[in-house]
Design a protein around this motif. Sequence first.
Motif, short mmCIF file in Angstrom:
data_model
loop_
_atom_site.label_atom_id
_atom_site.label_comp_id
_atom_site.label_asym_id
_atom_site.label_seq_id
_atom_site.Cartn_x
_atom_site.Cartn_y
_atom_site.Cartn_z
N ASN A 94 -3.54 31.20 58.55
CA ASN A 94 -3.17 29.80 58.74
C ASN A 94 -3.88 29.23 59.98
N PRO A 95 -4.04 27.92 60.03
CA PRO A 95 -4.75 27.28 61.13
C PRO A 95 -4.15 27.58 62.51
N LYS A 96 -2.83 27.76 62.59
CA LYS A 96 -2.21 28.07 63.88
C LYS A 96 -2.68 29.42 64.40
N GLN A 97 -2.81 30.40 63.53
CA GLN A 97 -3.31 31.72 63.96
C GLN A 97 -4.71 31.58 64.56
N VAL A 98 -5.55 30.79 63.91
CA VAL A 98 -6.92 30.59 64.39
C VAL A 98 -6.90 29.87 65.74
N ARG A 99 -6.13 28.80 65.85
CA ARG A 99 -6.05 28.06 67.11
C ARG A 99 -5.55 28.94 68.25
N ASP A 100 -4.49 29.73 67.98
CA ASP A 100 -3.94 30.61 69.01
C ASP A 100 -4.96 31.65 69.46
N ALA A 101 -5.69 32.23 68.53
CA ALA A 101 -6.70 33.23 68.87
C ALA A 101 -7.80 32.60 69.71
N MET A 102 -8.24 31.41 69.32
CA MET A 102 -9.31 30.74 70.06
C MET A 102 -8.85 30.31 71.45
N ALA A 103 -7.60 29.92 71.58
CA ALA A 103 -7.08 29.46 72.86
C ALA A 103 -7.01 30.57 73.90
N THR A 104 -6.95 31.81 73.45
CA THR A 104 -6.82 32.92 74.40
C THR A 104 -8.07 33.79 74.50
N ALA A 105 -9.13 33.45 73.79
CA ALA A 105 -10.33 34.30 73.76
C ALA A 105 -11.27 34.05 74.93
N GLY A 106 -11.12 32.93 75.63
CA GLY A 106 -12.06 32.56 76.68
C GLY A 106 -13.05 31.54 76.16
#
Length: 128
Positions: A67-79
């Motif tokens: 889901n889009p939230k999983q993608v957003r959360d991963a991107m927000a914490t990746a640097g």
Amino acid sequence: MLVVWDQWQDFPIPARSNVIIDAFTRAFGGEDVVVRVPIGLTSGEAFSQGYLRYQISPMVRKSDHINPKQVRDAMATAGGVLVRVGEAQQLRFPTRAQAEEAYRRLVEKINKPIWALSEELSPTSGSG
């Protein structure tokens, strides 16, 4: 030294260099290191001026069941610097090494082939 920080909007360009030098001196004052070219830019400025040429974009298909939230959360914490290009979000980086490290972190969070790492070439690259 490039410092990308959206709070720079409130600082005039000449003051940004002084802030970077002062912060670096406070953090590393005892070391024999000098900041020769301090550059303070907002994410939009860094992006538009070509400093963030490496990018990671999510390429999610329905069959990935993400889901889009999983993608957003991963991107927000990746640097990296999160920018919106049209309707899509991308992570941007000044160096390939930084992009590769963030890519590794993204794959740890969502281990599916949805991440695309690429380099944006300047209009003059390859000509000659």
